[in-house]
Design an enzyme around this catalytic site. Structure first.
Site, PDB file in Angstrom:
ATOM      1  N   VAL A 180     -35.162 -15.175  27.156  1.00  0.00           N
ATOM      2  CA  VAL A 180     -34.084 -15.552  26.995  1.00  0.00           C
ATOM      3  C   VAL A 180     -33.922 -16.081  25.797  1.00  0.00           C
ATOM      4  CG1 VAL A 180     -32.985 -17.591  27.416  1.00  0.00           C
ATOM      5  CG2 VAL A 180     -34.055 -16.509  29.524  1.00  0.00           C
ATOM      6  N   ASP A 187       1.775  -0.312  -3.463  1.00  0.00           N
ATOM      7  CA  ASP A 187       3.165   0.055  -4.285  1.00  0.00           C
ATOM      8  C   ASP A 187       3.067  -0.864  -5.643  1.00  0.00           C
ATOM      9  OD1 ASP A 187       4.160   1.644  -2.449  1.00  0.00           O
ATOM     10  OD2 ASP A 187       5.145  -0.507  -0.859  1.00  0.00           O
ATOM     11  N   ASP A 237       5.808  -0.837   2.825  1.00  0.00           N
ATOM     12  CA  ASP A 237       6.956  -1.083   3.741  1.00  0.00           C
ATOM     13  C   ASP A 237       7.821  -0.722   4.578  1.00  0.00           C
ATOM     14  OD1 ASP A 237       8.220   0.058   1.571  1.00  0.00           O
ATOM     15  OD2 ASP A 237       8.646  -1.603   0.783  1.00  0.00           O
ATOM     16  N   ASP A 248       6.362   4.265   5.405  1.00  0.00           N
ATOM     17  CA  ASP A 248       5.465   4.184   5.463  1.00  0.00           C
ATOM     18  C   ASP A 248       4.606   4.391   6.470  1.00  0.00           C
ATOM     19  OD1 ASP A 248       5.844   4.471   2.106  1.00  0.00           O
ATOM     20  OD2 ASP A 248       6.509   2.048   2.562  1.00  0.00           O
ATOM     21  N   ASN A 268     -34.642 -21.821  20.800  1.00  0.00           N
ATOM     22  CA  ASN A 268     -33.367 -21.513  21.255  1.00  0.00           C
ATOM     23  C   ASN A 268     -32.381 -21.788  20.671  1.00  0.00           C
ATOM     24  OD1 ASN A 268     -32.376 -18.745  21.663  1.00  0.00           O
ATOM     25  ND2 ASN A 268     -31.707 -19.427  23.850  1.00  0.00           N
TER      26      ASN A 268
HETATM   27  P1  ATP Z   1       7.887   0.709  -4.632  1.00  0.00           P
HETATM   28  O1  ATP Z   1       7.919   2.131  -4.139  1.00  0.00           O
HETATM   29  O2  ATP Z   1       6.606   0.324  -5.760  1.00  0.00           O
HETATM   30  O3  ATP Z   1       8.371   0.031  -3.947  1.00  0.00           O
HETATM   31  P2  ATP Z   1      10.586   1.194  -5.775  1.00  0.00           P
HETATM   32  O4  ATP Z   1      11.304   0.503  -5.561  1.00  0.00           O
HETATM   33  O5  ATP Z   1      11.424   1.925  -6.894  1.00  0.00           O
HETATM   34  O6  ATP Z   1       9.148   1.102  -5.642  1.00  0.00           O
HETATM   35  P3  ATP Z   1      12.159   3.362  -3.929  1.00  0.00           P
HETATM   36  O7  ATP Z   1      12.395   1.587  -3.437  1.00  0.00           O
HETATM   37  O8  ATP Z   1      11.435   4.279  -2.962  1.00  0.00           O
HETATM   38  O9  ATP Z   1      10.656   2.627  -4.509  1.00  0.00           O
HETATM   39  O10 ATP Z   1      13.284   3.654  -5.103  1.00  0.00           O
HETATM   40  C1  ATP Z   1      13.229   4.568  -5.216  1.00  0.00           C
HETATM   41  C2  ATP Z   1      14.600   5.001  -6.410  1.00  0.00           C
HETATM   42  O11 ATP Z   1      15.394   4.143  -5.650  1.00  0.00           O
HETATM   43  C3  ATP Z   1      14.331   3.142  -7.622  1.00  0.00           C
HETATM   44  O12 ATP Z   1      13.118   3.863  -8.480  1.00  0.00           O
HETATM   45  C4  ATP Z   1      15.822   3.356  -7.938  1.00  0.00           C
HETATM   46  O13 ATP Z   1      16.529   4.192  -8.659  1.00  0.00           O
HETATM   47  C5  ATP Z   1      16.208   3.145  -6.475  1.00  0.00           C
HETATM   48  N1  ATP Z   1      16.803   2.072  -6.010  1.00  0.00           N
HETATM   49  C6  ATP Z   1      16.203   1.396  -4.818  1.00  0.00           C
HETATM   50  N2  ATP Z   1      16.437   0.722  -4.256  1.00  0.00           N
HETATM   51  C7  ATP Z   1      18.064   1.231  -4.812  1.00  0.00           C
HETATM   52  C8  ATP Z   1      19.174   0.862  -3.974  1.00  0.00           C
HETATM   53  N3  ATP Z   1      19.142  -0.025  -2.817  1.00  0.00           N
HETATM   54  N4  ATP Z   1      20.614   1.450  -4.446  1.00  0.00           N
HETATM   55  C9  ATP Z   1      20.640   2.678  -4.317  1.00  0.00           C
HETATM   56  N5  ATP Z   1      19.150   2.593  -5.375  1.00  0.00           N
HETATM   57  C10 ATP Z   1      17.977   2.148  -5.084  1.00  0.00           C
END
Ligand code: ATP
Length: 893
Positions: free
Chosen positions: A279, A326, A635, A639, A729
């Site tokens: 044990v 990211d 996010d 993804d 133990n």
């Molecule tokens: P990460 O991938 O690091 O989060 P990120 O936010 O730049 O970076 P995405 O969210 O894919 O990545 O955005 C890509 C691109 O799209 C951005 O660089 C920006 O130019 C454009 N973008 C981001 N948010 C918006 C929005 N709400 N409306 C229009 N264009 C956008």
């Protein structure tokens, strides 16, 4: 009439709710009494009583209890009662350990419970989905899981994947129109969204029609209650090892009993001693202690803002060799402020900090009023129009409710004196194509006061330039020519190299009749490019140090971002992620490469820019093929595949979608890169602590078996009686082992290379340490017994007490050695106060057992005289000094 057949207005009435205000707090309280909570009933849990009894189902414990019963029947009452008491205390300890493990796992589950955005008292708030009630107005967007069954009242490009309910894996396009028909299946109800299904595209608003077990998901809840496996690779390896150890322990105990009987010992005494030894020697508590150590580690991680969703991740964390992170929000603060604007060859700057809507516009040194500059005014107006963000004040500071990028555009507009109200008077939005990170843009279709239709698109500048037909240049439309394009691209590069995140704004006239049928490409191709808004997003201050510490720990940080190459590069340099020789790669290059090609160079790349979420999977695969253990953050809904296939999927607690959280094994409560580093550090520490107590427990067990075995071989009397073995133990093996599980990390945990994921339990010399120390502990105890027996040949109990004390002391000294991979002297022995208390209490319990007269008959002990303590302490500390000697000798070299 059913909800899907009704018109929106009728549902509002029939559910007695309000689409503008939502339900009031009072109304929610009334409905709560009527409808209860929005939750699925869970499968029955194991009752406490059952869990307690399960502690005694171990075969050897049952044999021990049976043997004790026999000894009780034979008149050995004290022994019998004492043994049963110890077995029960052991059972209780096991029970509490398992309960604690179970509770903390439950708490974890609740922490990562999904949230729902609902309209209450006229405001959008986030609540846990359990609190949603019938009549609530809820909203959702791509990546969310629907929290209850709802009838849709708004749907923008809304697509929902309903495979959990219908088995159909293709997403269904949703609308708000009433649906009529006979024998409709769930899949046909286009204007309904169901609990547990997942939004894959667009966004929408719905009113809750049923909750909890009344939902479509509730009806099939029994079928979907699948328990996730929660054992970690180490636990499984220990289970395997446990089987081997049991066999070895049983064989050796068999030997002890056999040889003992041959040497003339009484059969019954040997049997009881053998069972007690078995044990004690079988480390049946090991899996439970491992679980407790893991879950305590998990609790510590929560304090550091990391939630482990899957226990195995705790171990994998310690093996991580690459973190793919990211940029926006994880490496940077996600607090965006527009500082530069550009249109048609002119640049403006804006003052102000954060989201405070207070600032001035300048060209060069000269202050300007935006409404007197057409291009600037249009840039700001459209940036504010194509925008969902809201500016709110909380505790006197301005914060953004919604996407921070849009928040920055909104604030820039407010600084110029624009307001949502005045825009709403001038323009009506009739259609929207929501943002997604593959297109990298968002568009709306608008009608102005004159009934003219046009679209506004905002998005990644380099993408939008490519889609433009003309460019607004000093108030005039210029057809896109190589020269103009070059100038626009020059402006984008310049702003990006200064670490600005840029959003371009464009528009396009639309024919009124066509609106309903339009798709994204119709409005986003052939646009007129107006200009750029560039925003700063400062790096998180703690990230630079965290990146550096990761590097020292043999962990590479890779930035993966949707942002522009030059912006990414500038920030990666600031953070120490991009070193001179490292490469930067963009989405286009990635597209042109197969995984095996990427594999060749992936070790040199530390920034991936302008990538889509889909690229992440390729990156994970290439890194894994190179033998890396990859942590990948994400996010959005897209993804999820990469998060899932990485070794440690990391989701964002604040900005992450439900889908990304569900696929992840680690959730960062603060979305912060530095938290991943802390979690890795904790993961390494937990693993090392588990190694520490495996080393301690097994060496103790080897020592216990060997002392008995050698005594039998040498034809000596029993050096320890059964109750003493069981005491050791319970006390010596119990508390100190737990305390080792709470040990702090050694100073150099983050200076070691990551552990190999396939590393065995006994790797890195642990096996040798266990066996050699076991021999030394056993040897010291036997020697103490023999010397003492020689001087008191007619007083066996005395020699047994000396052996008992030596065994206990040798183990209690050994426990300090276990704190370090090198030697006890390499760390402050008082660094772990739990351990000091555990050892002190074990010592006191030992002294009580030896010196309290009423306990002596129970434990077959007699008081030891002072001079023999010198012998005991001397012999029990020999192994530590031998080890320390070799440590210092090596240090000298
Ligand atoms: P990460 O991938 O690091 O989060 P990120 O936010 O730049 O970076 P995405 O969210 O894919 O990545 O955005 C890509 C691109 O799209 C951005 O660089 C920006 O130019 C454009 N973008 C981001 N948010 C918006 C929005 N709400 N409306 C229009 N264009 C956008």
């Amino acid at each position: 009439m059913k909800f899907h057949e009704m018109r929106q207005e009728d549902i509002e009435q029939s559910l007695n709710t309000n689409y503008q205000e939502g339900l009031s707090t009072e109304e929610v309280a009334i409905r709560r009494k009527q409808f209860g909570y929005n939750q699925l009933e869970e499968a029955e849990k194991q009752s406490a009583l059952l869990l307690f009894f399960s502690q005694f189902k171990d075969f050897m414990v049952l044999v021990l209890l049976a043997a004790t019963l026999i000894s009780g029947l034979l008149g050995e009452y004290i022994d019998a009662i004492a043994i049963i008491a110890i077995v029960f205390i052991n059972g209780f300890l096991g029970f509490f350990q398992e309960r604690k493990a179970e509770r903390s796992l439950q708490a974890l589950k609740e922490l990562s419970a999904p949230q729902v955005s609902v309209l209450r008292d006229g405001k959008w708030v986030k609540i846990v989905s359990k609190d949603v009630i019938i009549g609530d107005v809820i909203r959702f967007a791509s990546g969310d899981r629907i929290g209850a069954d709802v009838r849709l009242i708004e749907a923008n490009n809304l697509e929902i994947e309903e495979s959990a309910l219908t088995g159909e894996s293709l997403p269904v396009t949703k609308s708000t129109n009433p649906v009529n028909g006979e024998n409709m299946s769930l899949g046909d109800l286009e204007n309904m969204a169901f609990m547990g299904t997942m939004v894959t595209r667009g966004n929408g608003i719905g009113v809750v029609t049923s909750i909890g077990m009344k939902t479509a998901m509730g009806q099939i809840a029994d079928m979907i209650q699948n328990a996730e496996t929660m054992t970690t690779p180490l636990q499984r390896r220990l289970e395997e090892l446990g089987k081997i150890l049991i066999t070895v322990a049983l064989v050796l105990t068999g030997l002890v009993v056999g040889i003992g009987v041959i040497q003339g010992h009484d059969m019954y005494t040997m049997f009881l001693a053998g069972v007690s030894l078995a044990v004690a020697a079988i480390p049946e508590g090991l899996p439970a202690i491992v679980t407790v150590a893991l879950s305590l580690g998990v609790q510590r991680m929560i304090k550091k803002k990391a939630i482990v969703r899957k226990l195995p991740a705790v171990e994998t964390l310690g093996c991580a060799s690459v973190i793919c992170s990211d940029k926006t929000g994880t490496l940077t603060q996600n607090k965006m402020t527009v500082t530069h604007l550009w249109s048609g060859g002119r640049t403006w700057t804006v003052t102000g900090t954060g989201y405070e809507p207070d600032g001035q516009f300048y060209t060069g040194e000269k202050r300007v009023t935006p409404h007197s500059e057409n291009a600037l005014q249009q840039l700001l107006t459209f940036g504010m129009l194509c925008n969902h963000a809201e500016l709110v004040t909380r505790e006197k500071t301005f914060i953004v409710d919604g996407d921070p990028t849009e928040g920055a555009l909104l604030v820039a507009g407010l600084k110029a004196g624009l307001s949502r109200e005045s825009l709403q008077k001038k323009f009506t939005i009739v259609k929207e194509f929501p943002f997604d990170s593959t297109r990298k843009m968002m568009s709306i279709i608008v009608v102005d006061q004159n009934g003219k239709h046009f679209s506004v698109t905002k998005g990644a500048p380099d993408v939008l330039v490519g889609k433009s037909e003309s460019i607004l240049w000093e108030g005039r439309l210029q057809p896109k020519s190589p020269e103009v394009t070059e100038k626009v691209e020059g402006a984008i590069s310049e702003m990006s190299s200064n670490a600005l995140r840029n959003i371009a704004i464009a528009y396009k006239p639309i024919k009124e009749r066509a609106v309903e049928a339009l798709v994204e490409e119709d409005v986003e191709e052939g646009v007129t490019f107006i200009g750029l808004q560039g925003m700063i997003d400062p790096p998180r201050p703690e990230v630079k140090q965290a990146v550096k510490e990761c590097r020292a720990a043999g962990i590479k940080t890779v930035m993966i971002t949707g942002d522009h190459v030059l912006t990414a590069k500038a920030i990666a340099k600031q953070l120490g992620i991009l070193k001179n020789k490292d490469r930067v790669m963009d989405g286009k290059e990635l597209n042109a490469m197969e995984v095996h090609e990427l594999e060749e160079i992936v070790d040199e790349v530390s920034v991936f820019a302008r990538v889509s979420p889909e690229h992440k999977l390729k990156i994970v695969k290439a890194l894994q093929n190179r033998g890396h253990v990859v942590a990948m953050t994400g996010d959005g809904v897209n993804d999820a595949p990469a998060i899932k296939s990485s070794d440690i999927g990391v989701a964002m607690g604040i900005t992450g979608t439900d889908v990304s959280k569900e696929s992840s094994s680690l959730v960062l409560l603060d979305d912060n890169f530095a938290t991943i580093k802390s979690a890795i550090q904790e993961g390494r520490n937990i693993y090392e602590n588990i190694r520490k107590f495996i080393r301690y427990l097994l060496a103790s067990n080897v020592g216990e078996i060997l002392v008995m075995l050698f005594a039998m071989i040498l034809a000596l009397p029993l050096p320890l009686v059964p109750i003493q073995i069981l005491w050791v133990n319970l006390v010596t093996d119990g508390l100190p082992a737990m305390a080792l599980g709470l040990d702090k990390p050694e100073d150099d945990v983050m200076r070691r290379k990551p552990r190999h994921p396939k590393e065995g339990v006994f790797a890195r010399g642990l096996g040798w340490k266990v066996v050699s120390r076991g021999f030394l502990i056993g040897g010291a105890t036997l020697l103490a017994f023999m010397l003492s027996y020689k001087t008191h040949p007619d007083h066996l109990a005395y020699a047994q007490t000396v052996a008992f004390a030596t065994l206990v002391m040798a183990q209690l000294i050994h426990v300090f050695d276990c704190r370090s991979e090198v030697s006890v002297f390499s760390r402050n022995p008082f660094g772990n106060m739990y351990l000091v208390f555990a050892v002190l209490s074990s010592l006191i319990l030992m002294l009580l057992v030896i010196y309290i007269p009423s306990l002596q008959p129970i434990f077959h002990t007699v008081p030891i005289v002072l001079k023999d303590w010198l012998l005991i302490i001397g012999l029990s500390s020999v192994p530590t000094f031998l080890l320390a000697g070799s440590f210092f000798a090596r240090k000298k070299q």
